[in-house]
Structure formats: structure tokens, C-alpha cells
Design a protein around this motif. Structure first.
Motif, short mmCIF file in Angstrom:
data_model
loop_
_atom_site.label_atom_id
_atom_site.label_comp_id
_atom_site.label_asym_id
_atom_site.label_seq_id
_atom_site.Cartn_x
_atom_site.Cartn_y
_atom_site.Cartn_z
N ALA A 1 -5.08 32.09 9.31
CA ALA A 1 -5.23 30.99 10.26
C ALA A 1 -4.63 29.67 9.78
O ALA A 1 -4.57 28.71 10.54
CB ALA A 1 -6.71 30.78 10.57
N CYS A 2 -4.18 29.59 8.53
CA CYS A 2 -3.74 28.29 8.00
C CYS A 2 -2.33 27.90 8.44
O CYS A 2 -1.91 26.77 8.24
CB CYS A 2 -3.85 28.26 6.47
SG CYS A 2 -2.63 29.26 5.61
N GLU B 1 -12.42 25.31 1.10
CA GLU B 1 -12.71 24.76 2.44
C GLU B 1 -11.59 23.87 2.94
O GLU B 1 -11.45 23.66 4.14
CB GLU B 1 -14.00 23.92 2.43
CG GLU B 1 -15.24 24.65 2.00
CD GLU B 1 -15.40 24.65 0.48
OE1 GLU B 1 -15.02 23.67 -0.19
OE2 GLU B 1 -15.89 25.67 -0.04
N ARG B 2 -10.81 23.30 2.01
CA ARG B 2 -9.74 22.36 2.37
C ARG B 2 -8.47 22.75 1.65
O ARG B 2 -8.51 23.38 0.60
CB ARG B 2 -10.11 20.94 1.97
CG ARG B 2 -11.38 20.42 2.57
CD ARG B 2 -11.76 19.02 2.09
NE ARG B 2 -11.60 18.86 0.66
CZ ARG B 2 -11.07 17.78 0.09
NH1 ARG B 2 -10.66 16.76 0.80
NH2 ARG B 2 -10.97 17.68 -1.22
N GLY C 1 -9.43 27.72 6.89
CA GLY C 1 -10.32 28.75 7.42
C GLY C 1 -10.03 30.12 6.82
O GLY C 1 -10.93 30.85 6.43
N SER C 2 -8.75 30.43 6.73
CA SER C 2 -8.31 31.70 6.16
C SER C 2 -6.81 31.64 5.95
O SER C 2 -6.13 30.76 6.49
CB SER C 2 -8.66 32.87 7.08
OG SER C 2 -7.85 32.83 8.25
N PRO D 1 -8.48 21.37 6.95
CA PRO D 1 -9.46 22.43 6.71
C PRO D 1 -8.74 23.75 6.45
O PRO D 1 -7.65 23.99 6.98
CB PRO D 1 -10.26 22.51 8.00
CG PRO D 1 -9.81 21.41 8.87
CD PRO D 1 -8.56 20.83 8.30
#
Length: 138
Positions: A68-69, A44-45, A64-65, A62
Motif C-alpha cells: 500500500a505504500c 508506522e511511518r 500501512g504495508s 504513514p
């Protein structure tokens, strides 16, 4: 005893100290280059090193994927590898990361092509992680 997965990431202060200690590896990085550390058991982090104009910042963000990071490289570690990383000093962090990669306890995801990583200044960081590439592989 292993720490619960959600607390498994090292502190941003420890990660920042490692970046300062290994300034020779981080000095060539283009601003905006990001290297992330992720706990595979609790994704999650993530702990992120991000190169700025004058220094490398470290912070928890956070996750997300992978897509997306916005990281160039993501190191996804199991809890045992994270425990090893939390125990080492800034001076020996890259030895712990290399050992984890070598044993498979850390998986290194290069989210950009090798030539792009090199253009952005990551060749020394990749070498320190144990990824040596020689010659023109075409």
C-alpha cells in the motif's frame, strides 16, 4: 545512545538536502518515483523521496504495508543504521546506505521489476546503493 524508534527517521529537510546534493542521481527519475526509508522497529511511518516535475520532495507519511505504500523501493533499516544515517552529511548519505545494505542492517525491497525501475530512471540510484547489474540476464 539510540533514539527511540518512533523518532529514528531522519528529518525530511535532511533527506531533501541529500536529494539536492545528489541531483545527478535524481534528475533522471520520472515524476512520481518514490523511494522510502522505514524504521524496522517502528514501521508506522516512512520517510519518502518523491520525484516531481522539477524537484524531489521529502516528507514523512504513514506506512500501512509494502503493497500500500506506493513506493518503487523501500529501505527498511534497523535503529543502528538509522543512527548512522542521521549522523552523516548529505554528501555521504549513499555511502551510509550502501554500508547498511552490505551489513544487512538495511534491507532493500525493490517493489517493482528491475526493468520497470530502470525505465523510471532508478538505475543510477540503484548503482549508488550498491546494486550493479551487468548484461542481459534472461
Amino acid at each position: 545512545m539510540l533514539v527511540a524508534s518512533h523518532d529514528a527517521l531522519p528529518s525530511p529537510d535532511a533527506w531533501r538536502a541529500a536529494a539536492v546534493h545528489h541531483a545527478d542521481l535524481f534528475a533522471p527519475l520520472d515524476a512520481g518515483v518514490r523511494v522510502a526509508l522505514l524504521a524496522r522497529s517502528a514501521p508506522e511511518r516512512m520517510l519518502v523521496w518523491e520525484a516531481g516535475d522539477t524537484a524531489v520532495e521529502a516528507r514523512i507519511e504513514p506506512f500501512g504495508s509494502y503493497a500500500a505504500c506506493d513506493a518503487d523501493i523501500v529501505l527498511a533499516a534497523d535503529d543502528e543504521a538509522l543512527a548512522d544515517i542521521r549522523r552523516v552529511t548529505a554528501a555521504s548519505l549513499f555511502e551510509a546506505l550502501r554500508a547498511g545494505i552490505r551489513t544487512g542492517r538495511i534491507v532493500c525491497y525493490m517493489l517493482k521489476r528491475r526493468c520497470v525501475l530502470e525505465e523510471r530512471g532508478l538505475d543510477e540510484v540503484l548503482d549508488a546503493l550498491g546494486f550493479a547489474f551487468m548484461g542481459a540476464c534472461r
